[in-house]
Design a protein around this motif. Structure first.
Motif, mmCIF file in Angstrom:
data_model
loop_
_atom_site.group_PDB
_atom_site.id
_atom_site.type_symbol
_atom_site.label_atom_id
_atom_site.label_comp_id
_atom_site.label_asym_id
_atom_site.label_seq_id
_atom_site.Cartn_x
_atom_site.Cartn_y
_atom_site.Cartn_z
ATOM 1 N N VAL A 228 8.407 20.754 65.888
ATOM 2 C CA VAL A 228 8.676 20.276 67.246
ATOM 3 C C VAL A 228 8.465 21.403 68.251
ATOM 4 O O VAL A 228 7.815 21.219 69.293
ATOM 5 C CB VAL A 228 10.111 19.724 67.368
ATOM 6 N N LEU A 229 8.999 22.582 67.942
ATOM 7 C CA LEU A 229 8.818 23.731 68.823
ATOM 8 C C LEU A 229 7.342 24.085 68.957
ATOM 9 O O LEU A 229 6.850 24.339 70.069
ATOM 10 C CB LEU A 229 9.592 24.937 68.289
ATOM 11 N N VAL A 230 6.628 24.086 67.847
ATOM 12 C CA VAL A 230 5.190 24.390 67.869
ATOM 13 C C VAL A 230 4.453 23.390 68.756
ATOM 14 O O VAL A 230 3.592 23.759 69.569
ATOM 15 C CB VAL A 230 4.611 24.380 66.434
ATOM 16 N N VAL A 233 5.194 24.060 72.511
ATOM 17 C CA VAL A 233 4.454 25.229 73.022
ATOM 18 C C VAL A 233 2.981 24.884 73.227
ATOM 19 O O VAL A 233 2.366 25.307 74.216
ATOM 20 C CB VAL A 233 4.608 26.430 72.062
ATOM 21 N N GLU A 234 2.420 24.119 72.318
ATOM 22 C CA GLU A 234 1.008 23.729 72.445
ATOM 23 C C GLU A 234 0.774 22.833 73.667
ATOM 24 O O GLU A 234 -0.175 23.027 74.422
ATOM 25 C CB GLU A 234 0.557 22.996 71.186
ATOM 26 N N LYS A 235 1.655 21.864 73.866
ATOM 27 C CA LYS A 235 1.454 20.877 74.929
ATOM 28 C C LYS A 235 1.833 21.389 76.306
ATOM 29 O O LYS A 235 1.279 20.955 77.318
ATOM 30 C CB LYS A 235 2.244 19.605 74.604
ATOM 31 N N ILE A 236 2.782 22.313 76.357
ATOM 32 C CA ILE A 236 3.265 22.779 77.648
ATOM 33 C C ILE A 236 2.203 23.580 78.389
ATOM 34 O O ILE A 236 2.158 23.586 79.625
ATOM 35 C CB ILE A 236 4.568 23.603 77.485
ATOM 36 N N ASP A 237 1.336 24.254 77.652
ATOM 37 C CA ASP A 237 0.277 25.027 78.302
ATOM 38 C C ASP A 237 -0.670 24.116 79.083
ATOM 39 O O ASP A 237 -1.078 24.441 80.198
ATOM 40 C CB ASP A 237 -0.515 25.840 77.258
ATOM 41 N N ASP A 273 7.009 13.116 70.382
ATOM 42 C CA ASP A 273 7.643 12.924 71.692
ATOM 43 C C ASP A 273 7.726 14.219 72.494
ATOM 44 O O ASP A 273 8.369 14.253 73.555
ATOM 45 C CB ASP A 273 9.060 12.363 71.518
ATOM 46 N N ALA A 274 7.101 15.276 72.012
ATOM 47 C CA ALA A 274 7.209 16.588 72.664
ATOM 48 C C ALA A 274 6.805 16.519 74.136
ATOM 49 O O ALA A 274 7.477 17.087 75.004
ATOM 50 C CB ALA A 274 6.358 17.620 71.929
ATOM 51 N N ILE A 275 5.716 15.797 74.430
ATOM 52 C CA ILE A 275 5.245 15.730 75.819
ATOM 53 C C ILE A 275 6.253 15.010 76.710
ATOM 54 O O ILE A 275 6.425 15.349 77.888
ATOM 55 C CB ILE A 275 3.851 15.050 75.897
ATOM 56 N N ASP A 276 6.961 14.007 76.160
ATOM 57 C CA ASP A 276 7.973 13.295 76.948
ATOM 58 C C ASP A 276 9.131 14.227 77.294
ATOM 59 O O ASP A 276 9.670 14.178 78.409
ATOM 60 C CB ASP A 276 8.489 12.077 76.179
ATOM 61 N N TRP A 277 9.532 15.062 76.347
ATOM 62 C CA TRP A 277 10.595 16.027 76.617
ATOM 63 C C TRP A 277 10.150 17.018 77.690
ATOM 64 O O TRP A 277 10.929 17.399 78.565
ATOM 65 C CB TRP A 277 10.988 16.762 75.335
ATOM 66 N N LEU A 292 7.530 12.084 85.567
ATOM 67 C CA LEU A 292 7.951 11.125 84.537
ATOM 68 C C LEU A 292 6.885 10.078 84.234
ATOM 69 O O LEU A 292 7.164 9.133 83.478
ATOM 70 C CB LEU A 292 9.236 10.420 84.994
ATOM 71 N N GLU A 293 5.701 10.263 84.770
ATOM 72 C CA GLU A 293 4.636 9.282 84.545
ATOM 73 C C GLU A 293 4.358 9.129 83.043
ATOM 74 O O GLU A 293 4.127 10.100 82.332
ATOM 75 C CB GLU A 293 3.360 9.727 85.260
ATOM 76 N N GLY A 294 4.394 7.879 82.573
ATOM 77 C CA GLY A 294 4.106 7.597 81.167
ATOM 78 C C GLY A 294 5.324 7.645 80.271
ATOM 79 O O GLY A 294 5.213 7.384 79.060
ATOM 80 N N VAL A 295 6.508 7.982 80.823
ATOM 81 C CA VAL A 295 7.731 8.049 80.025
ATOM 82 C C VAL A 295 8.557 6.799 80.309
ATOM 83 O O VAL A 295 8.886 6.507 81.465
ATOM 84 C CB VAL A 295 8.564 9.306 80.356
ATOM 85 N N SER A 296 8.905 6.048 79.274
ATOM 86 C CA SER A 296 9.695 4.828 79.476
ATOM 87 C C SER A 296 11.094 5.177 79.966
ATOM 88 O O SER A 296 11.578 6.302 79.745
ATOM 89 C CB SER A 296 9.788 4.031 78.170
ATOM 90 N N GLN A 297 11.753 4.212 80.606
ATOM 91 C CA GLN A 297 13.098 4.442 81.120
ATOM 92 C C GLN A 297 14.065 4.750 79.978
ATOM 93 O O GLN A 297 14.913 5.635 80.083
ATOM 94 C CB GLN A 297 13.590 3.210 81.894
ATOM 95 N N ASN A 298 13.922 3.981 78.886
ATOM 96 C CA ASN A 298 14.796 4.215 77.731
ATOM 97 C C ASN A 298 14.627 5.616 77.167
ATOM 98 O O ASN A 298 15.605 6.299 76.832
ATOM 99 C CB ASN A 298 14.532 3.177 76.641
ATOM 100 N N LYS A 299 13.365 6.052 77.054
ATOM 101 C CA LYS A 299 13.095 7.393 76.512
ATOM 102 C C LYS A 299 13.623 8.458 77.462
ATOM 103 O O LYS A 299 14.216 9.453 77.028
ATOM 104 C CB LYS A 299 11.582 7.554 76.295
ATOM 105 N N SER A 300 13.410 8.248 78.752
ATOM 106 C CA SER A 300 13.890 9.206 79.742
ATOM 107 C C SER A 300 15.411 9.328 79.694
ATOM 108 O O SER A 300 15.961 10.439 79.735
ATOM 109 C CB SER A 300 13.446 8.776 81.142
ATOM 110 N N ASP A 301 16.102 8.190 79.595
ATOM 111 C CA ASP A 301 17.570 8.212 79.532
ATOM 112 C C ASP A 301 18.052 8.920 78.273
ATOM 113 O O ASP A 301 19.021 9.704 78.309
ATOM 114 C CB ASP A 301 18.114 6.780 79.553
#
Length: 315
Positions: A228-230, A233-237, A273-277, A292-301
């Motif tokens: 998950v951490l890996v 780090v990959e997606k955040i860049d 779900d790393a990108i949603d976080w 929050l584009e592309g993140v469902s309300q349930n996932k965001s909550d």
């Protein structure tokens, strides 16, 4: 008036002053002049003189550093080698000292007594260092048993120190660290990381968000290898490519969250779900709804609830 006049950079002058100081037994003064001479002439004969002066002045570490500059020179002569081994012993470099002593145990009769004395000196020094280590470890283990009684900063410092402990002593203090609710969560996860690195196969009860969970460090993945951490780090860049300052803020927040979830990260955060976080954390920082584009309300909550839960635990 009263200003100190520096002697010209003259090798002969420095050597005269050094020899005069040595005759008077003033090794501190002699060392100062010998160093200046050595800067002008990097000679073997001057090196041994400087090393001897430093030795007699109690500057063992520095003496060894100069001797090691001319290692072959010391190894070629038994008398010089005796001095080198003495320096190694006093600097606690026991393995190298032992090798030289063993290699020269059947030396010439002239220096046989000297090698025997160094052998005894090494044994005594090793015994004293081992006794110091045992005392140090026992004291540190006692402090770890009372980890919850000290401040947050002191807890982190003691966990850092715990990296010097033998695995058996780490394991001895672990139940107290893992089960006491007043131990800071990051101190607890940091301590667990030490046992994960040591691949401890003991099973421990681990306090995790009010639950008591079973954990075997050898079965856990190191935090920095967690998938998950890996993935984060990959997606955040890519996500923060245009905003480096936001990247650092988001990454720091996620690292804090994941460290608190360790070693059960996958029970809360799925790799996919790393990108949603990343997006939800970004929104909590910059307040931009587009984050929050592309993140469902349930996932965001769900993500927000866990972030809040982590921060409540850290209070």
């Amino acid at each position: 008036m009263g200003e100190q006049i520096e002697f010209p950079k003259n090798y002969g002058t420095y050597m005269q002053l050094a020899m005069s100081a040595l005759e008077r037994g003033n090794y501190e003064e002699a060392t100062e002049h010998l160093k200046k001479a050595y800067q002008l002439k990097d000679e073997n004969s001057l090196n041994i003189l400087l090393v001897s002066s430093l030795y007699h002045n109690g500057q063992i570490k520095e003496a060894l550093e100069y001797a090691e500059e001319k290692l072959a020179f010391y190894e070629k002569n038994e008398k010089r080698l005796l001095l080198l081994v003495d320096l190694l012993i006093q600097s606690n470099q026991f393995l190298q000292a032992r090798k030289y002593i063993d290699d020269n145990s059947k030396s010439t009769v002239e220096y046989a007594i000297n090698w025997s004395q160094l052998d005894d000196q090494l044994a005594d020094r090793q015994y004293e260092k081992e006794k110091e280590r045992i005392e140090y470890e026992n004291t540190l283990v006692k402090k770890l048993f009372s980890l919850a009684a000290v401040t947050q900063d002191e807890q982190f410092k003691l966990v850092d120190e715990a990296a010097n402990l033998k695995t058996e002593n780490l394991e001895k203090a672990a139940p107290s660290v893992f089960q006491n609710p007043y131990v800071h969560p990051l101190a607890r996860s940091g301590y667990l990381s030490l046992l994960v690195e040591r691949k401890s196969e003991k099973e421990f009860s681990y306090s995790w968000f009010g639950e008591s969970k079973s954990v075997v460090p050898a079965d856990c993945q190191r935090f920095d290898y967690d998938p998950v951490l890996v993935s984060v780090v990959e997606k955040i860049d890519d996500y923060c490519a245009q905003n480096p300052s936001l990247r650092e803020l988001v990454l720091n927040e996620l690292m804090t969250v994941l460290l608190n979830l360790f070693p059960f990260i996958s029970e809360v955060v799925k790799e996919e779900d790393a990108i949603d976080w990343i997006k939800v954390v970004s929104f909590t920082i910059d307040g931009d709804p587009q984050s929050l584009e592309g993140v469902s309300q349930n996932k965001s909550d769900y993500i927000s609830q866990w972030i809040d839960k982590v921060h409540r635990q850290l209070q």
